[in-house]
Design an enzyme around this catalytic site. Structure first.
Site, PDB file in Angstrom:
ATOM      1  CG  ASN A 162      -1.989  -1.046   1.167  1.00  0.00           C
ATOM      2  OD1 ASN A 162      -2.385  -1.480   0.092  1.00  0.00           O
ATOM      3  ND2 ASN A 162      -2.461  -1.481   2.319  1.00  0.00           N
ATOM      4  N   GLY A 195      -4.149   3.475   7.886  1.00  0.00           N
ATOM      5  CA  GLY A 195      -2.842   3.736   8.483  1.00  0.00           C
ATOM      6  C   GLY A 195      -1.721   3.688   7.468  1.00  0.00           C
ATOM      7  CG  ASP A 196      -1.260   0.221   5.293  1.00  0.00           C
ATOM      8  OD1 ASP A 196      -0.655   0.112   6.371  1.00  0.00           O
ATOM      9  OD2 ASP A 196      -1.965  -0.678   4.802  1.00  0.00           O
ATOM     10  CB  ALA A 197      -3.588   6.029   3.159  1.00  0.00           C
TER      11      ALA A 197
END
Length: 312
Positions: free
Chosen positions: A41, A250-252
């Site tokens: 991601n 959270g990855d973004a």
């Protein structure tokens, strides 16, 4: 150059249903397949920002081939290690509630672990390596420690987003950034999430910095995030909207924070953009578009909580 390592990649299958009932055929009204895994991601969002990067990971079978092909079509370089078995397919169902079904993934033999560590040793000095996500079967938590050692020896800037408690053992190797969420931060210090007031998060972040982390970013879902470094502590809010799928939020946040710093923007501007990205992704089926991020930026509030003297 930024490298990302996803030890246990996945295809994320998102399905929308009116409701989910037991013992009957539940038919979806929409579906979406995406290459996934936390650091994958990050690679995807970095690519959206125009930042060249290389995705690393263990993959296998038709699903692994799908992931690698999709990443290449996004102009993301890949350095994958193939293993026997099939890369996992996770299911996220949005019905009357949000349901998450996450599989284990293939077994990774020792020889492939050694191969991956050798790949990491070949990363050029002063590059950045972002390691994020869970471990597949066959890999123990000390894999993270070995990576931290290599990065410290090779002057590779290490970013860690892992839920394992060995994160604390990695800190002596001075990672550039760690990103626990609030639940993970509480677990690291054997606290309940209810005990994590803003003041407590700042205190724990300070402890992590003293243990060796160079920067700490704690993601807090709808509450935004708190960032700590030896120079400053900054709180950033989130945006309001209808939550569709929180799996990649959270990855973004982490990827856009890294990306904006890579593009020489200030920590404050990077935090605002990252918080908007996390919210926009939570309001989407998968990773959000840049236009969705831009639409939420005006909703984000930022506040400097402490200055350098806090660490004096």
């Amino acid at each position: 150059m930024i490298y990302t390592l996803t030890p246990n990649p996945a295809i994320d299958l998102y399905v929308g249903l009116d409701q989910l009932k037991p013992s009957v055929v539940n038919r979806t009204y929409e579906e979406d397949y995406q290459p996934n895994g936390k650091a994958i991601n990050i690679s995807i969002m970095l690519s959206k920002l125009g930042i060249t990067n290389t995705a690393m990971g263990f993959i296998g079978g038709f699903s692994g081939e799908f992931i690698e092909q999709e990443l290449k079509e996004m102009s993301i370089n890949t350095s994958m290690i193939y293993v026997k078995g099939i890369t996992r397919i996770n299911v996220f169902a949005n019905a009357d509630k949000e349901y998450k079904i996450v599989n284990k993934g293939p077994l990774v033999p020792h020889s492939k672990i050694v191969e991956m560590l050798e790949e990491i040793r070949r990363i050029p000095t002063n590059c950045t390596l972002c390691v994020s996500g869970s471990l597949p079967r066959g890999i123990k938590d000390d894999f993270y420690i070995e990576i931290a050692k290599i990065c410290h020896q090779k002057n590779i800037k290490l970013i860690l987003d892992i839920s394992s408690h060995v994160l604390l053992e990695c800190l002596k190797y001075k990672p550039l950034l760690i990103k626990p969420n609030d639940d993970e931060l509480a677990s690291l210090f054997q606290l309940s999430p209810a005990e994590l007031t803003e003041e407590k998060i700042m205190e724990l972040n300070n402890t992590l910095l003293k243990m060796g982390a160079q920067q700490v970013l704690v993601s807090r879902g709808e509450k935004g995030a708190i960032y700590s470094s030896p120079q400053r502590i900054v709180k950033v809010s989130s945006a309001k909207g209808e939550v569709v799928n929180t799996a990649c939020a959270g990855d973004a946040m982490l990827s856009t924070f890294i990306g904006k710093l890579e593009l020489n923007e200030s920590v404050e501007d990077a935090l605002i953009y990252a918080s908007a990205a996390g919210a926009a992704t939570a309001f989407s089926k998968g990773l959000c578009s840049l236009s969705h991020i831009q639409a939420l930026i005006s909703d984000i509030l930022i506040e400097t909580l402490k200055e350098e003297s806090f660490y004096g």
